[in-house]
Design an enzyme around this catalytic site. Structure first.
Site, short mmCIF file in Angstrom:
data_model
loop_
_atom_site.label_atom_id
_atom_site.label_comp_id
_atom_site.label_asym_id
_atom_site.label_seq_id
_atom_site.Cartn_x
_atom_site.Cartn_y
_atom_site.Cartn_z
N HIS A 272 0.84 -1.21 0.00
CA HIS A 272 0.00 0.00 0.00
C HIS A 272 0.88 1.26 0.00
O HIS A 272 0.73 2.14 -0.86
CB HIS A 272 -0.90 -0.03 1.24
N GLU A 273 1.80 1.33 0.95
CA GLU A 273 2.65 2.53 1.03
C GLU A 273 3.55 2.64 -0.20
O GLU A 273 3.88 3.75 -0.64
CB GLU A 273 3.48 2.52 2.32
N HIS A 276 1.68 4.53 -2.82
CA HIS A 276 1.76 5.99 -2.56
C HIS A 276 3.13 6.52 -3.01
O HIS A 276 3.23 7.58 -3.61
CB HIS A 276 1.60 6.28 -1.07
N GLU A 302 -4.81 7.80 -2.90
CA GLU A 302 -5.27 6.51 -2.38
C GLU A 302 -5.57 5.54 -3.53
O GLU A 302 -5.42 4.33 -3.37
CB GLU A 302 -6.51 6.73 -1.50
ZN ZN Z 1 -3.16 5.14 1.89
#
Ligand code: ZN
Length: 509
Positions: A272-273, A276, A302
């Site tokens: 997830h990170e 980003h 997101e």
């Molecule tokens: Zn996030």
């Protein structure tokens, strides 16, 4: 005359740009302090660090709201009308104008009162949640609601009191645009969850064994680099609440936490990170040091974390290529678990109480509950005293579960307790929706992407995202990015199609 005009424009623009570089540097320095605070700082360093961060933020805010910034903007705008809309300069002026107008509407005394209250509220929430003590929070949350409504009042042209806050994180979106889409998503999600719950429960116990931290760390970072995360321009460190942060386009860091009793938590939070981080690393270097060197909105940001975490990271294709590596790293735990069983385990749908642990489908129900409740609070239709029960009622009706306490109910997320009420939750679900829109657009352009992912390569997908989204930084709004990539606006269908196809197959619906 012509020449002298250009010179004036150049100097006003350059002067403005120089000031913006300085303000950006203050923000980047604050980021370094924040990153250190969340990773390596000894606990007793906290009070001094708080003061240091506050000083940097105050300086940046003061410098940005100076009257001279407004004058330079006026001058630079009037002298550069011939610039192409898409040029870096025109985009910088557009973004700066928008942020400037917004910043000067809020008096500095109000900002100080709000941040002082947020600090106090957060520290009491940190006690109240483990104590399951909503009563302790109630007066503070009432003040937060009052401050949120007062904040909204600085923007009298907005149709809804949440709109100013939504605008700040998801510029161009509003209650009017989001509410019907969320309502429709809720209506389409609840029956899907009900159908799944009537099916045999998936056994995901393979994810809940002892997974040594060092090996989890290595596998996570190996997958991140496979996605395209460049360790000469980033690094991973441990933290309590994972986040991504950048100090420049060439220094974008991720943080992760590990739970040795389960595999999914650390792994998917790393992916997830990483999503980003890929966004920030992909910004055009020409924008370095300027406000344009940033993701365009919370929702689009997101969309990238969720795209890499879920659409890629929880796909069968991805694991076809990488599951054997995972098995080699954890032979005792996963040696006898086949790919299909693992794929189903990491995609198990369940009715749970905690948003951050929720699966791909029910996650949005958690978000929509918060979004709806905060609108009711802001509209004055719901009193803070009635919030815990309203929370439980919505969890029962939407998810079929009821928390036995407020710690796992209304006290679970930090958002309302460390800022304003409004503007912080919609980005999560907007991100899910847009992730599917962007992915569908990428596939239309480059149909070979799924086959490449199955072969362990992410280059075509990564290049497409970099070219069409990342490189632009904040030059284009969310709506413009959607229009440029998909030819339309926010659209629920690709996301619902994605969920129906994926989970229809897993659960044989
Ligand atoms: Zn996030």
């Amino acid at each position: 005359m012509q020449i002298s005009d250009t010179n004036v424009a150049k100097s006003a623009y350059t002067e403005l740009e120089n000031r913006l570089y300085e303000i950006h540097n203050l923000g980047a320095a604050a980021n370094v302090l924040y990153w250190d605070q969340s990773t390596y700082m000894p606990p007793k360093g906290a009070p001094a660090r708080g003061r240091q961060l506050a000083t940097l933020q105050k300086l940046a805010h003061e410098k940005f709201t100076e009257v001279e910034i407004g004058r330079l903007l006026d001058k630079a705008e009037s002298e550069t009308q011939e610039l192409e809309y898409e040029s870096d300069k025109a985009s910088l002026l557009r973004l700066t104008r928008r942020k400037y107008e917004q910043s000067i509407k809020v008096p500095p005394e109000f900002t100080a009162e709000l941040s002082q209250h947020a600090i106090e509220s957060y520290s009491i929430w940190a006690e109240a949640r483990p104590e399951n003590n909503f009563a302790k929070m109630q007066p503070l949350l009432e003040k937060t609601l009052d401050l949120s409504q007062r904040y909204a009042a600085f923007f009298p042209n907005k149709a809804h009191p949440a709109d100013a806050m939504i605008d700040e994180s998801d510029y161009g979106m509003s209650v009017e645009t989001i509410r019907p889409i969320f309502a429709e998503l809720r209506t389409r999600t609840i029956p899907l969850v009900n159908k799944i719950m009537n099916k045999a429960e998936i056994d995901n116990s393979c994810c809940f064994q002892h997974f040594p931290e060092d090996k989890q760390w290595q596998f996570g970072i190996d997958m991140a680099t496979c996605f395209g995360y460049d360790l000469t321009r980033g690094r991973q460190d441990k933290t309590l609440h994972p986040f991504m942060i950048n100090f420049s386009i060439d220094d974008v860091r991720i943080t992760t936490r590990f739970d040795e009793s389960r595999l999914d938590d650390g792994l998917f939070s790393t992916l997830h990170e990483t999503g980003h981080a890929l966004y920030e690393l992909g910004i055009d270097h020409a924008l370095e040091g300027l406000p344009l060197a940033d993701g365009t909105s919370a929702g689009v940001h997101e969309s990238q974390s969720r795209l890499w975490e879920n659409i890629v990271g929880r796909s069968r294709g991805f694991w076809s290529a990488h599951y054997s590596t995972l098995q080699e790293r954890f032979p005792k735990q996963l040696g006898s678990v086949d790919l299909e069983k693992f794929y189903r385990a990491i995609n198990k749908v369940d009715r749970t109480l905690i948003r951050v642990d929720a699966d791909e489908i029910t996650y949005n129900l958690h978000v929509i509950i918060r979004f709806d409740l905060e609108l009711e609070l802001l509209e004055g239709k719901l009193a803070v005293a009635d919030l815990p029960e309203a929370w439980h009622a919505r969890y029962e009706s939407d998810l079929g579960v009821r928390a036995s306490n407020d710690s796992n109910g209304v006290l679970q997320d930090v958002h309302w307790y460390a800022g304003v009420i409004g503007g912080a939750f919609q980005g999560y679900t907007l991100g899910n929706i847009m992730a599917s829109q962007f992915y569908a657009a990428a596939l239309k352009d480059k149909p070979q992407i799924p086959a490449e992912i199955e072969a362990g390569s992410f280059d075509t997908l990564h290049d497409w995202l970099r070219t069409n989204i990342y490189s632009h930084g904040s030059k284009f709004t969310t709506a413009e990015i959607l229009e440029r990539t998909t030819g339309g606006g926010l659209n629920l269908n690709p996301y619902v199609d994605y969920l129906s196809a994926k989970y229809g197959e897993i659960y044989e619906l």
